[in-house]
Design a protein around this motif. Structure first.
Motif, mmCIF file in Angstrom:
data_model
loop_
_atom_site.group_PDB
_atom_site.id
_atom_site.type_symbol
_atom_site.label_atom_id
_atom_site.label_comp_id
_atom_site.label_asym_id
_atom_site.label_seq_id
_atom_site.Cartn_x
_atom_site.Cartn_y
_atom_site.Cartn_z
ATOM 1 N N VAL A 148 1.350 -1.295 -0.356
ATOM 2 C CA VAL A 148 0.174 -0.440 -0.361
ATOM 3 C C VAL A 148 0.587 1.407 -0.070
ATOM 4 C CG1 VAL A 148 -1.812 1.352 1.683
ATOM 5 C CG2 VAL A 148 -1.734 -1.478 0.965
ATOM 6 N N LEU A 149 1.631 1.085 0.695
ATOM 7 C CA LEU A 149 2.614 2.463 0.616
ATOM 8 C C LEU A 149 3.480 2.561 -0.268
ATOM 9 C CD1 LEU A 149 4.464 2.251 4.723
ATOM 10 C CD2 LEU A 149 2.450 3.202 3.885
ATOM 11 N N ALA A 150 4.270 1.275 -1.275
ATOM 12 C CA ALA A 150 4.857 1.769 -2.345
ATOM 13 C C ALA A 150 3.489 2.576 -3.357
ATOM 14 C CB ALA A 150 5.582 -0.008 -2.536
ATOM 15 N N ALA A 151 2.326 1.761 -3.450
ATOM 16 C CA ALA A 151 1.257 2.191 -4.296
ATOM 17 C C ALA A 151 1.419 3.524 -4.455
ATOM 18 C CB ALA A 151 0.196 1.438 -4.188
ATOM 19 N N ALA A 152 1.097 3.973 -2.637
ATOM 20 C CA ALA A 152 1.268 5.844 -2.774
ATOM 21 C C ALA A 152 2.282 6.711 -2.918
ATOM 22 C CB ALA A 152 1.219 5.754 -1.284
ATOM 23 N N ASP A 153 3.982 5.629 -2.810
ATOM 24 C CA ASP A 153 4.607 6.373 -3.313
ATOM 25 C C ASP A 153 4.398 5.968 -5.076
ATOM 26 O OD1 ASP A 153 5.759 7.242 -0.580
ATOM 27 O OD2 ASP A 153 7.197 4.643 -0.983
ATOM 28 N N ALA A 154 4.202 5.430 -5.760
ATOM 29 C CA ALA A 154 3.817 5.585 -7.156
ATOM 30 C C ALA A 154 3.329 6.435 -7.481
ATOM 31 C CB ALA A 154 3.766 3.970 -7.392
ATOM 32 N N GLU A 155 1.704 6.382 -7.204
ATOM 33 C CA GLU A 155 0.983 7.655 -7.431
ATOM 34 C C GLU A 155 1.177 8.406 -7.231
ATOM 35 O OE1 GLU A 155 -3.648 7.879 -6.507
ATOM 36 O OE2 GLU A 155 -2.356 8.138 -5.183
ATOM 37 N N ALA A 156 2.367 9.333 -6.304
ATOM 38 C CA ALA A 156 2.432 10.513 -6.112
ATOM 39 C C ALA A 156 3.589 10.517 -7.408
ATOM 40 C CB ALA A 156 3.829 10.733 -5.369
ATOM 41 N N GLU A 157 4.535 9.826 -7.832
ATOM 42 C CA GLU A 157 5.528 9.849 -8.887
ATOM 43 C C GLU A 157 4.515 9.784 -10.464
ATOM 44 O OE1 GLU A 157 8.716 6.970 -8.092
ATOM 45 O OE2 GLU A 157 8.864 8.134 -5.959
ATOM 46 N N ASP A 158 3.311 9.770 -10.130
ATOM 47 C CA ASP A 158 2.732 9.985 -11.256
ATOM 48 C C ASP A 158 2.967 8.527 -12.395
ATOM 49 O OD1 ASP A 158 0.705 11.597 -10.908
ATOM 50 O OD2 ASP A 158 2.637 13.160 -12.011
ATOM 51 N N ASP A 159 3.037 7.305 -11.645
ATOM 52 C CA ASP A 159 2.982 5.759 -12.412
ATOM 53 C C ASP A 159 1.975 5.385 -11.807
ATOM 54 O OD1 ASP A 159 3.815 3.508 -13.148
ATOM 55 O OD2 ASP A 159 5.980 3.504 -12.274
ATOM 56 N N LEU A 160 0.732 5.384 -12.333
ATOM 57 C CA LEU A 160 -0.133 4.957 -11.511
ATOM 58 C C LEU A 160 -0.246 3.463 -11.786
ATOM 59 C CD1 LEU A 160 -3.116 7.649 -12.506
ATOM 60 C CD2 LEU A 160 -1.811 6.648 -10.567
ATOM 61 N N ASP A 161 0.437 2.900 -13.104
ATOM 62 C CA ASP A 161 0.777 1.462 -13.277
ATOM 63 C C ASP A 161 1.184 0.838 -12.350
ATOM 64 O OD1 ASP A 161 -0.752 1.287 -15.214
ATOM 65 O OD2 ASP A 161 0.858 1.942 -17.221
ATOM 66 N N ALA A 162 1.895 0.808 -11.528
ATOM 67 C CA ALA A 162 3.130 0.794 -10.737
ATOM 68 C C ALA A 162 2.433 0.152 -9.547
ATOM 69 C CB ALA A 162 4.252 1.695 -10.165
ATOM 70 N N ALA A 163 1.656 1.901 -9.307
ATOM 71 C CA ALA A 163 0.528 1.854 -7.663
ATOM 72 C C ALA A 163 -0.326 0.642 -8.223
ATOM 73 C CB ALA A 163 -0.139 3.466 -7.681
ATOM 74 N N LEU A 164 -1.109 0.288 -9.125
ATOM 75 C CA LEU A 164 -1.635 -0.498 -9.210
ATOM 76 C C LEU A 164 -1.768 -1.841 -9.559
ATOM 77 C CD1 LEU A 164 -5.090 -1.916 -10.227
ATOM 78 C CD2 LEU A 164 -4.776 -1.472 -12.383
ATOM 79 N N GLY A 165 -0.325 -1.772 -10.007
ATOM 80 C CA GLY A 165 0.667 -2.732 -9.495
ATOM 81 C C GLY A 165 0.793 -3.823 -7.889
ATOM 82 N N TYR A 166 1.182 -2.582 -7.319
ATOM 83 C CA TYR A 166 1.809 -3.244 -5.676
ATOM 84 C C TYR A 166 -0.118 -3.411 -5.164
ATOM 85 C CZ TYR A 166 6.490 -1.034 -6.656
ATOM 86 O OH TYR A 166 7.725 -0.592 -6.722
ATOM 87 N N LEU A 167 -1.047 -3.069 -5.473
ATOM 88 C CA LEU A 167 -2.239 -3.066 -5.247
ATOM 89 C C LEU A 167 -2.631 -4.179 -4.944
ATOM 90 C CD1 LEU A 167 -4.132 0.397 -4.629
ATOM 91 C CD2 LEU A 167 -2.152 -1.048 -2.813
ATOM 92 N N VAL A 168 -2.362 -4.518 -6.634
ATOM 93 C CA VAL A 168 -2.847 -5.921 -6.935
ATOM 94 C C VAL A 168 -1.793 -7.483 -6.346
ATOM 95 C CG1 VAL A 168 -2.898 -7.283 -9.189
ATOM 96 C CG2 VAL A 168 -3.295 -5.069 -9.397
ATOM 97 N N GLN A 169 -0.502 -7.181 -5.892
ATOM 98 C CA GLN A 169 0.261 -8.110 -5.146
ATOM 99 C C GLN A 169 -0.652 -7.980 -3.701
ATOM 100 O OE1 GLN A 169 3.356 -5.763 -6.313
ATOM 101 N NE2 GLN A 169 4.229 -8.324 -6.564
#
Length: 192
Positions: A123-144
């Motif tokens: 969840v925290l990694a997804a929040a960091d990815a979203e902050a960097e506008d990397d929504l694909d990575a954010a979704l990937g972390y949350l899928v995991q």
């Protein structure tokens, strides 16, 4: 095996919820309105949980489980025909929350639990990815994270309280529904 005629979710069921949303005076600040939207979301998450559980119990094979998940996703994520713009936005929020639920369930059926970090780290990694506008990575972390929730790990919602409002917080909201559904897959009656 599950009866081939068994349906886990139907267009009619989703439409019943949309009709209720259409008929009600909705105010997101009002507890009853918020509960209606949460029940709508939980109902779809419960159907997903039932499919995944049937797959885990070997009463559904992988292909059928993936087909069932795809059918629910198509029903729930289709464009609703509501006149009211505000209600459309509220339904869009529910749909957005459920996107992660569908992907997590599909990933789980395809690959089992993915990764080995605790759920809150994803969840925290997804929040960091979203902050960097990397929504694909954010979704990937949350899928995991979702695959771990399906497997019985717990999502501590206090982590979610620290999230900025955005797609990650919406997706985490969906994972919360998935977690509830996995622990108590009781059907939410759409006529309550």
């Amino acid at each position: 095996m599950v009866d081939p005629e068994e349906t886990f979710y139907t267009e009619e069921r989703w439409q019943n919820w949309l009709t209720r949303v259409e008929e009600e005076e909705l105010d997101p600040e009002n507890e009853d309105s918020a509960r209606l939207l949460l029940n709508l979301q939980d109902d779809a998450a419960i159907a997903v949980a039932k499919i995944v559980s049937a797959y885990e119990d070997d009463t559904l094979d992988e292909e059928r489980a993936l087909d069932e998940l795809e059918q629910i996703r198509e029903i729930v994520l289709s464009e609703p025909s509501l006149e009211d713009e505000e209600k459309l936005m509220l339904i869009d929020g529910v749909q957005t929350s459920l996107v992660c639920v569908f992907y997590a369930a599909e990933e789980y059926v395809n690959s089992g639990t993915v990764g080995d970090a605790p759920v809150d780290e994803y969840v925290l990694a997804a929040a960091d990815a979203e902050a960097e506008d990397d929504l694909d990575a954010a979704l990937g972390y949350l899928v995991q994270a979702g695959t771990h929730i399906i497997d019985g790990s717990e999502l501590d919602m206090s982590v979610a309280e620290e999230l900025e409002y955005g797609l990650v917080s919406e997706w985490v909201n969906g994972l919360d529904s998935l977690q509830s559904a996995m622990s108590d897959p009781e059907v939410v009656e759409d006529d309550e």
